[in-house]
Design a protein around this motif. Sequence first.
Motif, PDB file in Angstrom:
ATOM      1  N   ASP A  17    -121.054  32.886  -0.840  1.00 30.39           N
ATOM      2  CA  ASP A  17    -120.770  33.256  -2.230  1.00 30.39           C
ATOM      3  C   ASP A  17    -121.623  34.428  -2.692  1.00 30.39           C
ATOM      4  N   ARG A  20    -120.141  37.600  -1.280  1.00 25.96           N
ATOM      5  CA  ARG A  20    -118.854  37.913  -1.901  1.00 25.96           C
ATOM      6  C   ARG A  20    -119.030  38.486  -3.304  1.00 25.96           C
ATOM      7  N   ARG A  21    -119.924  37.886  -4.083  1.00 21.16           N
ATOM      8  CA  ARG A  21    -120.083  38.281  -5.479  1.00 21.16           C
ATOM      9  C   ARG A  21    -121.029  39.456  -5.685  1.00 21.16           C
ATOM     10  N   ALA A  62    -113.019  40.389  -1.845  1.00 20.18           N
ATOM     11  CA  ALA A  62    -114.210  40.242  -2.685  1.00 20.18           C
ATOM     12  C   ALA A  62    -114.384  41.450  -3.600  1.00 20.18           C
ATOM     13  N   GLN A  65    -112.006  41.553  -6.464  1.00 17.27           N
ATOM     14  CA  GLN A  65    -112.276  40.544  -7.484  1.00 17.27           C
ATOM     15  C   GLN A  65    -113.542  40.835  -8.283  1.00 17.27           C
TER      16      GLN A  65
END
Length: 480
Positions: A17, A20-21, A62, A65
């Motif tokens: 995570d 990805r973020r 990713a 988003q």
Amino acid sequence: MTQFTSDRLLLFGATGDLSRRMLLPSLCALDAEGLLGQDVEIIGTARSDFDDQGFRNFAREALEQFLPASRRGSMAQFLNRLTYQPLDANDADSFKALAQKVGTPREGLSIFLSTAPSLFEPTIQGLEKSGLTGEKVRIGLEKPLGVDLASSKVINDAVAHAFPEERIFRIDHYLGKETVQNLLALRFANLMFEPLWNAAHIDHVQITVSETVGLESRVAYYDDSGALRDMVQNHMLQLLALVAMEPPVSYNATSIRNEKVKVLHSLRKVRPEETVTGQYRAGAITGQAVPGYDEELGKDSSTETFVAIKAFIDNWRWQGVPFYMRTGKRLPKRSTEIVVQFRKVPHSIFNGRGAKTVPNRLVIGIQPEENITLSLMTKVPGLDRNGYGLRSTPLAILTPDAFADRQRRIAYERLLLDLIEGDQTLFVRRDEVEAQWEWIDAIRAGWEEHQQEPRTYTAGSWGPSAAIALAERDGVTWHE
């Protein structure tokens, strides 16, 4: 110490995570601005069974988003930098394949290690045995680095076995935030503040880190950690150290970290009555009903989701000045801010005219908005025939307005670039980490000795009423 700029970046936990973020969007943004050297290659590794193209597809999703289109640049160019190698950290043979994937850097290799504490030791051993710890290799360590001083030392010893301190970059992402770095500019690039930055002129300091979220995807980690270890041990103590440190000789890693660690060693042991812990129960956040901690967890727990502390620094500059810190989950708003409350004027010449003076206050907002506000007493316009009108007026520097021509960055952009280029200024040294853990461990020992259990508070409130009383006993009101 050998200086080098890496042309290889190895990301552990590349499909997680955080990657990805934050990590992949940060690297793509750096690439879009031409801040990554053209020859920098990024190798991702994790347990996920991707090939190069599978990882690029993962990264593309990713970026679409979490990174605004205006910051992506040539996404195809960035994605072409990415390759991937699956890895089982407990399998020594996996590291041989990883070393082959990394190849031989022309300049150097930087490793970003984000992994469970139990995997630190086998990961370092695997890197060492596969030849990925040489003189032209540096390593960045993402928290958690242990759960107490003893476990932190185990991890640091394991890393130190393969890397000297000058090639270890311990990450606290708060130090990558612009407004946190601006603390240094505010204090040491402006003549007006430093002469007043002491116990003679400052009444108290408040540091608040409030979150509206609950457990989300961090159930197992958070219940083992709690608010004290998750937030106070790292982020909040780093903020406190930057507020309280003496002027460093120069802006470099050694000078700044030397001064921070002096503050951490000067922290007075906290008495039981100087801490309040809490755990949220069902309530409402922004009008939406949310469950209590025990309901989210699915069992009873004594883990604190809120903590407030009154701390003191026993040195010449800060003797007697309380530092109030509070952090918690399921609070009314998401906010990180530092409040420096100055003392009252020693004598008001306006008392006979019915005017009341209010002490000056400096508020440094870190998130969600980055801004600095200084309240000053000013005269209210008018003829003043019935008295002299005074009002506290904010003098505000709103970062988005003051620097509208500059791009607002993700904190990890700065930290990843500094890791690649080898600048340790915004990273945490081992003696800092251990000083922080020593102070935190003493607080937890006091809780256990006095059987201090978390008080309940309703989600959407500012924590237990005892936290309000902690400050109000001293005539202080939390800034909200």
